[in-house]
Write an enzyme that holds these catalytic residues in place. Structure first.
Site, PDB file in Angstrom:
ATOM      1  CB  SER A   1      -0.773   0.288   1.241  1.00  0.00           C
ATOM      2  OG  SER A   1      -1.735   1.416   1.225  1.00  0.00           O
TER       3      SER A   1
ATOM      4  CB  THR B   1      -6.826  -1.383   0.877  1.00  0.00           C
ATOM      5  OG1 THR B   1      -6.857  -1.206  -0.934  1.00  0.00           O
ATOM      6  CG2 THR B   1      -6.290  -1.842   1.499  1.00  0.00           C
TER       7      THR B   1
ATOM      8  CE  LYS C   1     -10.595  -0.052  -1.994  1.00  0.00           C
ATOM      9  NZ  LYS C   1     -11.058   0.654  -3.585  1.00  0.00           N
TER      10      LYS C   1
ATOM     11  CB  ALA D   1     -18.391  -5.018 -14.911  1.00  0.00           C
ATOM     12  N   GLY D   2     -15.935  -4.332 -12.351  1.00  0.00           N
ATOM     13  CA  GLY D   2     -15.199  -4.396 -11.134  1.00  0.00           C
ATOM     14  C   GLY D   2     -15.488  -2.715  -9.748  1.00  0.00           C
TER      15      GLY D   2
ATOM     16  CB  SER E   1      -2.628   4.489   2.197  1.00  0.00           C
ATOM     17  OG  SER E   1      -3.247   4.012   1.013  1.00  0.00           O
TER      18      SER E   1
ATOM     19  CE1 TYR F   1       0.432   2.796  -8.048  1.00  0.00           C
ATOM     20  CE2 TYR F   1      -1.693   2.640  -8.455  1.00  0.00           C
ATOM     21  CZ  TYR F   1      -0.597   2.871  -7.706  1.00  0.00           C
ATOM     22  OH  TYR F   1      -0.242   2.119  -6.781  1.00  0.00           O
TER      23      TYR F   1
ATOM     24  CG  ASP G   1     -11.500   4.250  -4.323  1.00  0.00           C
ATOM     25  OD1 ASP G   1     -10.866   4.699  -3.967  1.00  0.00           O
ATOM     26  OD2 ASP G   1     -12.215   3.409  -4.248  1.00  0.00           O
TER      27      ASP G   1
HETATM   28  P1  ATR Z   1     -11.298  -3.511  -9.062  1.00  0.00           P
HETATM   29  O1  ATR Z   1     -11.911  -3.812  -7.300  1.00  0.00           O
HETATM   30  O2  ATR Z   1      -9.605  -3.104  -8.982  1.00  0.00           O
HETATM   31  O3  ATR Z   1     -11.596  -3.020 -10.011  1.00  0.00           O
HETATM   32  P2  ATR Z   1     -11.832  -6.184  -9.582  1.00  0.00           P
HETATM   33  O4  ATR Z   1     -13.554  -6.056  -9.305  1.00  0.00           O
HETATM   34  O5  ATR Z   1     -11.615  -7.770  -9.778  1.00  0.00           O
HETATM   35  O6  ATR Z   1     -10.656  -5.215  -9.650  1.00  0.00           O
HETATM   36  O7  ATR Z   1     -12.518  -6.374 -11.018  1.00  0.00           O
HETATM   37  C1  ATR Z   1     -11.408  -6.539 -12.886  1.00  0.00           C
HETATM   38  C2  ATR Z   1     -11.477  -6.052 -13.766  1.00  0.00           C
HETATM   39  O8  ATR Z   1     -11.092  -6.278 -14.643  1.00  0.00           O
HETATM   40  C3  ATR Z   1     -13.360  -6.822 -14.168  1.00  0.00           C
HETATM   41  O9  ATR Z   1     -13.151  -6.133 -14.825  1.00  0.00           O
HETATM   42  C4  ATR Z   1     -12.605  -7.713 -14.443  1.00  0.00           C
HETATM   43  O10 ATR Z   1     -13.177  -8.790 -15.903  1.00  0.00           O
HETATM   44  P3  ATR Z   1     -14.121 -10.095 -15.494  1.00  0.00           P
HETATM   45  O11 ATR Z   1     -15.485  -8.998 -14.759  1.00  0.00           O
HETATM   46  O12 ATR Z   1     -15.035 -10.554 -16.616  1.00  0.00           O
HETATM   47  O13 ATR Z   1     -13.306 -10.587 -15.061  1.00  0.00           O
HETATM   48  C5  ATR Z   1     -11.494  -7.451 -15.935  1.00  0.00           C
HETATM   49  N1  ATR Z   1     -10.739  -7.837 -15.574  1.00  0.00           N
HETATM   50  C6  ATR Z   1      -9.468  -9.199 -15.581  1.00  0.00           C
HETATM   51  N2  ATR Z   1      -8.772 -10.018 -16.475  1.00  0.00           N
HETATM   52  C7  ATR Z   1      -9.027  -9.561 -17.594  1.00  0.00           C
HETATM   53  C8  ATR Z   1      -8.742 -10.316 -18.720  1.00  0.00           C
HETATM   54  N3  ATR Z   1      -8.367 -11.152 -19.238  1.00  0.00           N
HETATM   55  N4  ATR Z   1      -9.388  -9.478 -19.930  1.00  0.00           N
HETATM   56  C9  ATR Z   1     -10.767  -9.222 -19.625  1.00  0.00           C
HETATM   57  N5  ATR Z   1     -10.742  -8.585 -18.547  1.00  0.00           N
HETATM   58  C10 ATR Z   1     -10.089  -8.741 -17.385  1.00  0.00           C
END
Ligand code: ATR
Length: 277
Positions: free
Chosen positions: A17, A65, A69, A133-134, A19, A224, A106
């Site tokens: 981290s 983190t 969360k 979409a995470g 932070s 980053y 965020d």
């Molecule tokens: P965060 O909290 O950082 O958003 P997360 O909730 O684990 O992390 O979300 C990771 C994102 O990266 C998701 O949108 C994931 O897609 P899936 O929902 O299909 O898993 C995307 N992601 C991770 N690896 C990927 C890959 N190899 N190709 C495309 N999308 C990927």
């Protein structure tokens, strides 16, 4: 009396981290009597440990983190609209009456980073494309909607997750498309944001062709490391505006610091250098 205000970040793991570096820099810079620590706490004991730290441990508040969360969201007594809409808490404080107030900074971090780096960018001038979409995507979508973005195309490898997110936030303004259609989706876009970890050091690259974006379009990455991802390098080469991901991390820390220490700190190039070094 100038009492010590103890705060920190809770995660699992936590050693990477940034932070503590950020908040300790500000504490020194503004000459405040504070202490910010990193606490490694596994998710299964957070429910018991958090109230203990706030009551007997002498801590005023925390950042949360991964993976805390969503758990923290359930442990707060009062939530602000950002935390409610994002469904996660990354900052909390123990109030004078003993209740726990939670927020999520965020979205603020994402928007303020763009505002600082591109003050003339008009969020309402066109369509935004969000990739992923995470948890990060959810905060960014909330931030974009708050800024008055009128049309968002959301693409995720697992399209069902994108649909759940669109439905939860604003199904009229957020439309999903299949991941495979991303090259088409960015055509005519005014803003493109990568919220996935693709392009991060050690991860697969994000395969996307930035062709025919709207004139003056802005491309942002939340990755980053490296600072200039392949996506941003491609955007630059094609003459589009770019914003790097480090600023989101720095700006999301500001409202937390203000909540605990009463000063809204600035993001400076000095701080950015320190965090990137
Ligand atoms: P965060 O909290 O950082 O958003 P997360 O909730 O684990 O992390 O979300 C990771 C994102 O990266 C998701 O949108 C994931 O897609 P899936 O929902 O299909 O898993 C995307 N992601 C991770 N690896 C990927 C890959 N190899 N190709 C495309 N999308 C990927």
């Amino acid at each position: 009396m100038n009492t010590l205000i103890k705060t920190g970040v809770i995660g699992h793991p936590i050693k990477h981290s940034k932070s503590p570096l950020i908040h300790t820099y500000w504490l020194q810079h503004y000459g405040l009597n504070g202490q910010y620590e990193a606490l490694d706490i596994p998710p299964e004991i957070l429910k018991n440990k958090l109230p203990y730290l706030l009551q007997e441990g002498g801590y005023t508040g925390f950042n949360l983190t991964i993976p805390h969360k969503e758990i923290a969201f359930d442990l707060c007594d009062v939530l602000d609209p950002a935390a409610q809409q994002i469904g996660a808490v990354n900052t909390l404080i123990k109030r004078a009456d003993g209740s726990i107030f939670g927020t999520n900074t965020d979205a603020f971090g994402f928007i303020q980073n763009i505002r600082q780096q591109k003050p003339d960018f008009d969020f309402t001038a066109g369509r935004a494309v969000v990739l992923g979409a995470g948890g990060a995507a959810r905060a960014i979508l909330y931030g974009l909607l708050q800024q008055g973005v009128r049309e968002i195309t959301l693409l995720n490898r697992t399209q069902d997750k994108a649909e759940v997110l669109a439905k939860a936030l604003d199904p009229a303004l957020i439309k999903t498309q299949p991941w495979a259609d991303r090259d088409q989706a960015v055509r005519g876009a005014h803003l493109v944001v990568n919220t996935t970890a693709l392009g991060m050091m050690g991860q697969a690259p994000l395969e996307l062709t930035l062709q025919d974006l709207a004139p003056g379009a802005l491309v942002c990455d939340i990755v980053y490391a490296p600072l200039m991802t392949d996506l941003l390098l491609q955007a630059q080469a094609r003459g589009y505006e770019t914003v790097t991901g480090i600023g989101m991390l720095l700006h999301q820390a500001r409202p937390a610091f203000e909540l605990w220490y009463g000063t809204l700190p600035d993001v400076t190039s000095d701080l950015e250098r320190l965090v990137l070094s």
